[in-house]
Motif scaffolding. Structure first.
Motif, PDB file in Angstrom:
ATOM      1  N   ARG A 503      33.745  41.643  45.988  1.00  0.00           N
ATOM      2  CA  ARG A 503      32.847  42.146  44.935  1.00  0.00           C
ATOM      3  C   ARG A 503      33.092  41.397  43.608  1.00  0.00           C
ATOM      4  NH1 ARG A 503      33.840  45.455  39.922  1.00  0.00           N
ATOM      5  NH2 ARG A 503      31.723  45.356  39.176  1.00  0.00           N
ATOM      6  N   ASP A 507      30.493  39.010  41.475  1.00  0.00           N
ATOM      7  CA  ASP A 507      30.273  39.121  40.028  1.00  0.00           C
ATOM      8  C   ASP A 507      30.443  37.759  39.352  1.00  0.00           C
ATOM      9  OD1 ASP A 507      29.742  41.799  40.249  1.00  0.00           O
ATOM     10  OD2 ASP A 507      31.554  42.488  39.248  1.00  0.00           O
ATOM     11  N   ARG A 508      31.504  37.053  39.726  1.00  0.00           N
ATOM     12  CA  ARG A 508      31.747  35.753  39.088  1.00  0.00           C
ATOM     13  C   ARG A 508      30.647  34.757  39.456  1.00  0.00           C
ATOM     14  NH1 ARG A 508      36.917  36.703  41.006  1.00  0.00           N
ATOM     15  NH2 ARG A 508      36.907  34.895  42.375  1.00  0.00           N
ATOM     16  N   ARG A 509      30.034  34.966  40.612  1.00  0.00           N
ATOM     17  CA  ARG A 509      28.935  34.079  41.014  1.00  0.00           C
ATOM     18  C   ARG A 509      27.591  34.509  40.421  1.00  0.00           C
ATOM     19  NH1 ARG A 509      30.157  32.710  47.445  1.00  0.00           N
ATOM     20  NH2 ARG A 509      32.068  31.512  47.065  1.00  0.00           N
ATOM     21  N   GLY A 510      27.610  35.514  39.566  1.00  0.00           N
ATOM     22  CA  GLY A 510      26.375  35.919  38.900  1.00  0.00           C
ATOM     23  C   GLY A 510      25.577  36.973  39.653  1.00  0.00           C
ATOM     24  N   ALA A 512      25.187  40.856  40.409  1.00  0.00           N
ATOM     25  CA  ALA A 512      25.615  42.098  39.751  1.00  0.00           C
ATOM     26  C   ALA A 512      26.049  43.131  40.786  1.00  0.00           C
ATOM     27  CB  ALA A 512      24.490  42.637  38.868  1.00  0.00           C
ATOM     28  N   ALA A 513      27.160  42.881  41.438  1.00  0.00           N
ATOM     29  CA  ALA A 513      27.675  43.804  42.453  1.00  0.00           C
ATOM     30  C   ALA A 513      28.437  44.932  41.765  1.00  0.00           C
ATOM     31  CB  ALA A 513      28.592  43.063  43.423  1.00  0.00           C
ATOM     32  N   ALA A 514      28.120  46.158  42.152  1.00  0.00           N
ATOM     33  CA  ALA A 514      28.673  47.331  41.473  1.00  0.00           C
ATOM     34  C   ALA A 514      30.129  47.572  41.880  1.00  0.00           C
ATOM     35  CB  ALA A 514      27.820  48.550  41.812  1.00  0.00           C
TER      36      ALA A 514
ATOM     37  N   PRO B 195      32.853  37.405  33.403  1.00  0.00           N
ATOM     38  CA  PRO B 195      32.888  36.027  33.920  1.00  0.00           C
ATOM     39  C   PRO B 195      32.049  35.082  33.064  1.00  0.00           C
ATOM     40  CG  PRO B 195      32.394  37.594  35.683  1.00  0.00           C
ATOM     41  CD  PRO B 195      32.321  38.355  34.389  1.00  0.00           C
ATOM     42  N   ALA B 463      30.319  42.705  34.799  1.00  0.00           N
ATOM     43  CA  ALA B 463      29.236  41.808  35.214  1.00  0.00           C
ATOM     44  C   ALA B 463      28.120  42.538  35.948  1.00  0.00           C
ATOM     45  CB  ALA B 463      29.807  40.694  36.094  1.00  0.00           C
ATOM     46  N   SER B 464      28.416  43.725  36.456  1.00  0.00           N
ATOM     47  CA  SER B 464      27.421  44.413  37.281  1.00  0.00           C
ATOM     48  C   SER B 464      26.386  45.181  36.478  1.00  0.00           C
ATOM     49  CB  SER B 464      28.120  45.377  38.250  1.00  0.00           C
ATOM     50  OG  SER B 464      28.662  46.494  37.567  1.00  0.00           O
TER      51      SER B 464
END
Lengths: 533, 533
Positions: A503, A507-510, A512-514, B195, B463-464
């Motif tokens: 997860r 997020d770091r890959r852009g 928006a995983a909760a 990030p 980020a989420s």
């Protein structure tokens, strides 16, 4: 040197004294120091650290795959970008015995067509030593190689001290293939239009999770957002002028997905769920007061379906098309006098007419080269009357798949109590633990379960919240669908940390995983490190 | 031909019979058929439709700006990509009298440095007719030209019939400049690490809204995520190994922002809000039980601040640095015996020591070429003792800015009741209506209000969910800060549709902007068209 085999969950811990596969390596079957998501079928690792060359090379000699459309090359470049994570890789890595110079990919099939059941397996090995170290990827098809790139990317980390990208745990030996050939995610562009950029981002993250079917529930009651050249007024049923997809847009989505190893399954849901069709062609409605199901007595309904599926066949090259068939309330037919008359003339009751509609639509799909997928009500109502090629799409409950398989039909599992993403109180643990083969023990029946699909119905999701509603819960299901059953955790607690890592990677890959700690689409409950959310 | 001047809101509707500016043009001052966000200072439009050439050209002859670092060219290319919105532009546009061949940009300053107060004005005109029609952009600096590109992009739409990009309403004549020179958005990377990809996406959307200062609240109690070469153990206070920014990362953020006309204001918040500093250097804590404020009696505190600001001055080239100074509870100093002794020796009480800390930190900042910004408590407590160059950053309530201006200091407005994005019950209407010059009537005092800033404190955003918590509410404030006061709506209802359009535009550009109908970070309340959410 003794090797230690570690199995997670309910597995046994076995010490093997005589098998030496790699010096200093130990085989890790579940978790431990392996942070990959989904977990590959077989992993062994060592403990040496390599540094990635600043210009990681792609070698393909010995490969039969010519990569005319750039699938492999583009996939490699995307992977290198992902590994960088927007960091400034300042550290200089020079040729020495701990530098990974590149990846050598050998694809044995020259064919780049992404058909259903295409071989997605791969082997990935990273030697620990050597003069010019290359990782080695072997795959039957380019799509296996793409999976290998994703796996490789998850082995890499940015080292903030050396300012280089490093790969821990060499030598790696990974042998991998999916458990199920159908690993789907449904998006719904009728309840809310989803911009092209949003759909592409969903596809990106599907590739990170090794999902392979985007089920595009394009049309429903609320809006008809896609261009159908054969019946150009259909998309008058869109929400607005701009909230529509042209044929070129749809082709662009299909191509974008295919380049990432993902098929697009198109759906039209008939005869219910189709009110929006009548905006452009009102005679598809039984009457102004009775707008669904589609008018079974009107030949235009089948002509339009024929036109749509004809147009679809030029866009959506997947073997299957989804024809819906769920939640059909036929009472409206009986109260529309001309439909009622037609029923009498054809000696049908409403249920017969529903069946007639479904079967005739299946025939039209077959004529256009498709095998039909229908929601489970069609099976529950008509069972063995369905086209024998029908794939039954379970959604209502957990017990249908065994009955479908027992009837000799194929099935996709999406039981709403566990795999509906719009059910916000369904946790990632629920998603993880939902077993498609539950209560199906005979191998020949198990083979009829093509896989499963998580469903992101669109009533409360648009571009602003679709990502955090899908992820990370869809990823939890993705491991269930990818990883061999015996390697899955029996208790989701065993994979919490690894999923949290994935997860944070999303997020770091852009994407928006909760957070994991919150329910579906939840927000961070408080300040803290990403892994603790 | 009579021109119609339409004013929105509380404005009057005036018909002018004799002024002919452009054939068929009418002047629209607020809303009407102008969907731009934020609304430019002056707009007139006509009613002709032009089609954008498939290879829209950028001409710069006559420009004094050489674009050595590619700011203009890259901005143009980004704009063309945005206008496409991932659509397949299949329609062929050939040279004729309704084709927009390109944009001719004339920048009169050769300088590309993005200093505070840089001229951001621009003129944009799109002729309605001609043989080879070029839009014409005039700007003092390249940053004005970037604003013109954004404005231009919002004039364009994809035509689903012709499959081309069109521009309605030519001729356009837009003369524009910001009302305030400081239009900020705060992000907080201490409560949650954000990030790099996330920060970049925030910057992208700031540029779409014409915000121009990213206030980077880098460090706080909870974590110290940035590398400080002078004191390399400071970032031991990060949440984790990887949740840190290298100097190169910070430079990358600054450069990314500057290329979009956005300055980065770095903050260290002292002497409170600094517990995390002591992870690397425990002697900065008065004692193990008293971890903040920083130990005023320890010269190391000021040496470390000096080191940080020295390192910052090589990264953050903005004229200002933010030194915090808020929420300082000094009771801990009194209960730490060596600090208490130091206070006695220096004949200070705790309040004196707080002032001493703030003023000495201001001097250090000045030494490194910065003008200091401090949160309002420093003004509320020490008033005219502050460095006269101090910019006071309001946050507590609405009444401070008039007092600051009356004292002859400069002020940035961020009253938490209206402009704190983490207050989820503060609506976009509240954000829109918050007037920085409220109760300040003297022009010389108004000039001391540099502008305002919306604050995205990080306790529940990572980020989420950061994008939907920021947007579209920050955009509502952005119009307040950009558009001339007399053109702002007196009732936010007047701009609802226009802001909804901008929100849908953000969504199509991949920014997860939340629906207007919901409170902050709300989700769609039900199915429907984007504009109705």
């Amino acid at each position: 040197m003794p090797l230690r085999e570690v199995t997670g969950g309910g597995g046994r811990r076995v010490f093997l004294g005589f098998v030496v596969v790699y010096l200093l390596a130990f085989v890790v079957k579940v978790d431990g120091d392996v942070h990959l998501w989904p977990m590959p079928a077989s992993v062994s690792r060592g403990s040496r650290t390599l540094y990635l060359s600043n210009d990681l090379a792609l070698k393909t000699h010995g490969s039969k795959f010519s990569d005319g459309s750039g699938i492999l090359k583009d996939g490699f470049e995307r992977m290198v970008e992902l590994v960088r994570e927007s960091r400034s890789v300042e550290g200089q890595v020079h040729g020495s015995d701990n530098v990974l110079a590149g990846l050598h990919v050998v694809v044995s099939s020259s064919n780049d067509s992404l058909y259903y059941g295409v071989d997605e397996s791969y082997k990935l090995s990273i030697p620990a030593t050597g003069n010019s170290i290359y990782g080695y990827i072997e795959a039957s098809t380019v799509y296996g190689a793409l999976h290998a790139f994703e796996t490789f990317s998850q082995l890499c980390d940015f080292n903030l001290m050396t300012r280089t990208i490093e790969l821990h745990g060499a030598p790696w030996n990974i042998i991998d293939q999916p458990r199920f050939s159908y690993r789907g995610l449904l998006i719904d562009t009728s309840r809310h239009y989803q911009p092209l950029s949003t759909i592409k981002k969903v596809i990106d993250a599907m590739a990170y999770s090794k999902l392979n079917v985007l089920h595009w529930h394009i049309v429903d009651r609320e809006s008809f957002p896609i261009e159908i050249p054969s019946y150009p007024k259909l998309w008058n049923g869109a929400y607005s002028y701009s909230e529509r997809y042209t044929v070129a847009d749809a082709k662009e989505i299909v191509q974008y997905a295919e380049k990432r190893g993902i098929n697009v399954l198109a759906e039209i849901d008939v005869p219910g769920h189709a009110i929006s069709w009548g905006i452009g062609y009102p005679s598809l409605w039984p009457s102004a007061n009775c707008q669904e199901p589609l008018d079974v007595s009107n030949e235009l309904a089948f002509k339009v379906i024929d036109g749509i599926l004809s147009d679809f066949s030029k866009i959506f090259k997947f073997k299957f098309v989804h024809l819906g068939g769920d939640e059909v309330n036929t009472s409206c037919w009986a109260t529309s006098s001309h439909v009622n008359k037609w029923l009498d003339n054809h000696r049908m009751n409403e249920s017969d007419a529903y069946k007639y509609f479904v079967l005739r639509t299946q025939s039209i799909a077959e004529k256009h080269g498709y095998e039909p997928i229908n929601w489970e009500e069609t099976f529950n109502n008509f069972g063995n009357k369905l086209n024998p090629k029908t794939v039954v799409h379970n959604w209502l409950g957990g017990g249908v798949a065994p009955a479908v398989a027992a009837a000799g039909l194929r099935c996709i599992v999406s039981n709403q109590d566990k795999w509906y993403l719009d059910h916000l109180d369904t946790t990632w643990q629920d998603f993880y633990m939902n077993e498609p083969l539950k209560n199906i023990s005979k191998p020949e029946q198990q083979r009829l379960i093509l896989g499963g699909e998580v469903c992101m119905w669109g009533e409360t999701v648009d571009a602003s919240d679709i990502e955090q509603t899908i992820w990370p819960r869809a990823a939890a299901a993705a491991e269930r669908l990818w990883t061999p059953f015996e390697m899955l955790a029996e208790d989701p607690k065993q994979v919490t940390t690894r999923l949290a890592r994935f997860r944070c990677l999303l997020d770091r890959r852009g994407v928006a995983a909760a957070p994991l700690a919150a329910p579906g689409r939840g927000v961070p409950l408080g300040k803290g490190a990403c892994l603790r959310q």
